[in-house]
Design an enzyme around this catalytic site. Structure first.
Site, PDB file in Angstrom:
ATOM      1  N   GLU A 164     -12.580   0.057  -9.830  1.00  0.00           N
ATOM      2  CA  GLU A 164     -12.210  -0.876 -10.902  1.00  0.00           C
ATOM      3  C   GLU A 164     -13.169  -0.852 -12.098  1.00  0.00           C
ATOM      4  O   GLU A 164     -12.729  -0.947 -13.254  1.00  0.00           O
ATOM      5  CB  GLU A 164     -12.095  -2.291 -10.342  1.00  0.00           C
ATOM      6  CG  GLU A 164     -10.857  -2.532  -9.503  1.00  0.00           C
ATOM      7  CD  GLU A 164     -10.963  -1.950  -8.100  1.00  0.00           C
ATOM      8  OE1 GLU A 164      -9.918  -1.746  -7.446  1.00  0.00           O
ATOM      9  OE2 GLU A 164     -12.112  -1.685  -7.645  1.00  0.00           O
TER      10      GLU A 164
ATOM     11  N   GLU B 247       0.830  -1.205   0.000  1.00  0.00           N
ATOM     12  CA  GLU B 247       0.000   0.000   0.000  1.00  0.00           C
ATOM     13  C   GLU B 247       0.863   1.252   0.000  1.00  0.00           C
ATOM     14  O   GLU B 247       0.518   2.265  -0.634  1.00  0.00           O
ATOM     15  CB  GLU B 247      -0.936   0.003   1.212  1.00  0.00           C
ATOM     16  CG  GLU B 247      -1.937  -1.137   1.257  1.00  0.00           C
ATOM     17  CD  GLU B 247      -2.996  -1.050   0.168  1.00  0.00           C
ATOM     18  OE1 GLU B 247      -3.061  -0.015  -0.543  1.00  0.00           O
ATOM     19  OE2 GLU B 247      -3.764  -2.017   0.009  1.00  0.00           O
TER      20      GLU B 247
ATOM     21  N   ASP C  53      -4.736  -9.677  -7.957  1.00  0.00           N
ATOM     22  CA  ASP C  53      -5.180  -8.886  -9.105  1.00  0.00           C
ATOM     23  C   ASP C  53      -4.095  -8.099  -9.825  1.00  0.00           C
ATOM     24  O   ASP C  53      -3.873  -8.251 -11.024  1.00  0.00           O
ATOM     25  CB  ASP C  53      -6.310  -7.945  -8.692  1.00  0.00           C
ATOM     26  CG  ASP C  53      -5.986  -7.123  -7.434  1.00  0.00           C
ATOM     27  OD1 ASP C  53      -4.967  -7.388  -6.770  1.00  0.00           O
ATOM     28  OD2 ASP C  53      -6.779  -6.220  -7.106  1.00  0.00           O
TER      29      ASP C  53
ATOM     30  N   ARG D 259       0.554   3.820  -3.197  1.00  0.00           N
ATOM     31  CA  ARG D 259      -0.110   5.077  -2.866  1.00  0.00           C
ATOM     32  C   ARG D 259       0.884   6.220  -2.672  1.00  0.00           C
ATOM     33  O   ARG D 259       0.764   7.275  -3.309  1.00  0.00           O
ATOM     34  CB  ARG D 259      -0.975   4.908  -1.603  1.00  0.00           C
ATOM     35  CG  ARG D 259      -2.059   3.861  -1.766  1.00  0.00           C
ATOM     36  CD  ARG D 259      -3.026   3.854  -0.598  1.00  0.00           C
ATOM     37  NE  ARG D 259      -3.865   2.657  -0.605  1.00  0.00           N
ATOM     38  CZ  ARG D 259      -5.083   2.586  -0.096  1.00  0.00           C
ATOM     39  NH1 ARG D 259      -5.617   3.636   0.494  1.00  0.00           N
ATOM     40  NH2 ARG D 259      -5.772   1.458  -0.136  1.00  0.00           N
TER      41      ARG D 259
ATOM     42  N   THR E 232      -1.310   0.951 -10.323  1.00  0.00           N
ATOM     43  CA  THR E 232      -2.555   0.329  -9.880  1.00  0.00           C
ATOM     44  C   THR E 232      -3.356   1.226  -8.954  1.00  0.00           C
ATOM     45  O   THR E 232      -4.495   0.903  -8.624  1.00  0.00           O
ATOM     46  CB  THR E 232      -2.269  -1.036  -9.217  1.00  0.00           C
ATOM     47  OG1 THR E 232      -3.477  -1.797  -9.122  1.00  0.00           O
ATOM     48  CG2 THR E 232      -1.661  -0.848  -7.825  1.00  0.00           C
TER      49      THR E 232
END
Length: 508
Positions: free
Chosen positions: A400, A89, A231, A93, A488
């Protein structure tokens, strides 16, 4: 469409203003209690929401808001914060946010912002050096958690010390770009070493369990799925090839193998509606002790990135992302049809609910169940005891589906994708917008009468969801896909030709 584009920007401002007034400097925002919280155990964070939003503020032209965020990064942002944070994360981010801010300011039409790029690069390098202990494992597969102040990494105790496929395979865009702009190849080499290990251990079908052992680099006997913990590995296979200006063909090869495996092993079609969906595989030992894979007809909302990604995979094989549709290869035709089908399914899981919003998880009925069911839908949301909704029924403002609609519209020009996105946006406005500022997820997408809002506005609402809404109604010259790639977390990074290509990356 300009008014719709402006609406997306104003909603970002509505969300940002609430955070700025009530939780400035906090990692996450809680719009009902109008408070902030931190991702470590200490009463001090790293401004995840601020850094995650930098490129959105620049993209949408919120100059004053951006300048206050930049000044916070300059004066307040420190990574000398004790406590464990998730490496994955933090990379997607914060590191992604800093690198995107570096890129956008260094190329901004306003030369005043060019001076900001050195600030963002300095912060990105500081953070990355503190993240390097993640790779200090016997195999080089990164651990899951890091104490940035102590510069010490930790395995995931909740999963037996295992790391996830997504954690290992979703840092390459960031570290490769950092090597490119810093001139230090070490970051990209760390990332590429992980890909070499994953490629070596990957089953022949190109799909793998979502957990692997950082001690040995080998996959665990665990679930195979395209949702949580798996994913973005598949997303980054294609994007690594795109990011490096198609000069590293090994990633295209790995991507094509995985798409073929997904279509053969994990894709299905519902009995009544004919919807394309992906199921999961779970290991179960048979009577002879040999593991067998059992199908679970479950699809996470996270999987909805895949439809747009598959269309991008087809288009990116042609110059300027402009395929000659009549000349598609048989495998490209399969990928294209599968991508469009998945987008249709994900939109259906929004529009089939009373709120018009999609759930965290949907289950698909078997042919026998579908035949016995009186309704028209082949999917449903699981409920708990006494028909109580469980966590599957939430909508937490995820991006998404709108991400796939944006890619589909950019690549095909079909107005249907804008129309579907507009209906989704109006549903978010009706059920998630708070008059006092901010947006909140909802507990049950099937209940449009007594709506229970969740006291959390995820950082990806600002960095991803609203950005993709904004871009859906922008023209093709706003972040053109033949010049840029999204990480992502929807952070904008440039396509570049690397100074050198390794033997592994150049292999075909």
């Amino acid at each position: 469409m300009l008014s719709r584009k402006r609406s997306r920007g104003m909603r970002h401002q509505h969300s940002w203003k609430a955070y700025e007034e009530n939780a400035w400097g906090a990692d996450e925002y809680h719009p009902i209690s109008k408070s902030g919280s931190y991702l470590t155990s200490n009463e001090r964070g790293m401004g995840y929401t601020i850094v995650d939003s930098l490129d959105s503020l620049l993209l949408m032209g919120f100059d004053e808001e951006y300048e206050r965020a930049r000044d916070w990064v300059k004066d307040e942002l420190s990574f000398d914060v004790p406590g464990k944070v998730n490496g994955f994360e933090t990379i997607i981010r914060i590191l992604g946010g800093l690198l995107s801010a570096y890129y956008l300011t260094s190329t901004h039409t306003n030369p005043v912002y060019h001076d900001d790029s050195s600030l963002f690069l300095e912060k990105a390098l500081d953070l990355s050096d503190r993240l390097l202990p993640l790779f200090d494992t016997p195999s080089g597969i990164p651990y899951s958690f890091i104490d940035l102040a102590a510069r010490k990494a930790y395995p995931d105790a909740d999963n037996g010390g295992m790391s996830s496929l997504a954690e290992a395979g979703t840092l390459q865009l960031e570290f490769k770009y950092l090597s490119e702009i810093s001139g230090n190849p070490m970051y990209g080499e760390k990332a590429e070493h992980v890909m070499m290990l994953l490629d070596k251990q990957m089953p022949a079908e190109g799909v793998a369990p979502v957990l692997l052992n950082p001690q040995t680099g080998q996959f665990a006997l665990f679930d195979i799925r395209l949702g949580s913990r798996g994913d973005s590995y598949y997303e980054y296979l294609l994007k690594q090839w795109i990011q490096t200006n198609r000069t590293e063909p090994v990633y295209r090869k790995m991507y094509d193998r995985s798409m073929k495996g997904i279509e053969q092993v994990l894709m299905n079609r519902s009995a009544k509606q004919g919807l394309v969906f992906t199921h999961e595989l779970g290991p179960q030992r048979g009577r002879d002790g040999i593991p067998q894979w059992m199908i679970r007809p479950k699809q996470d909302h996270l999987v909805c990135f895949l439809g747009g990604s598959m269309l991008l995979g087809v288009a990116s094989a042609y110059p300027n992302n402009q395929p000659v549709w009549s000349q598609l290869t048989p495998s490209q035709k399969i990928d294209y049809a599968a991508g469009k089908g998945l987008i249709e399914t994900c939109v259906n899981t929004y529009e089939g609910n009373p709120t018009g919003l999609g759930a965290e998880i949907v289950m698909f009925r078997s042919p026998a169940e579908s035949k016995a069911h009186k309704g028209n839908l082949d999917w449903y949301i699981k409920h708990g005891l006494q028909d109580e909704p469980i966590l599957d029924g939430r909508n937490i403002l995820r991006p998404e589906t709108i991400e796939s609609l944006f890619l589909a519209y950019r690549l095909t020009g079909d107005q249907i994708y804008r129309d579907q996105g507009w209906r989704m946006f109006k549903a978010f406005e009706r059920y998630c917008r708070l008059p006092g500022g901010g947006y909140a997820g909802i507990a049950d997408v099937e209940n449009g009468v007594q709506v229970e809002r969740l006291d959390k506005m995820e950082t990806f609402w600002l960095s991803e969801t609203l950005k993709y809404f904004y871009l859906l109604f922008s023209d093709g010259q706003t972040v053109p896909l033949d010049q840029n790639v999204f990480n992502t977390e929807a952070h904008i990074l440039p396509i570049f030709t690397p100074k050198g290509v390794s033997d592994f990356a150049s292999s075909v």
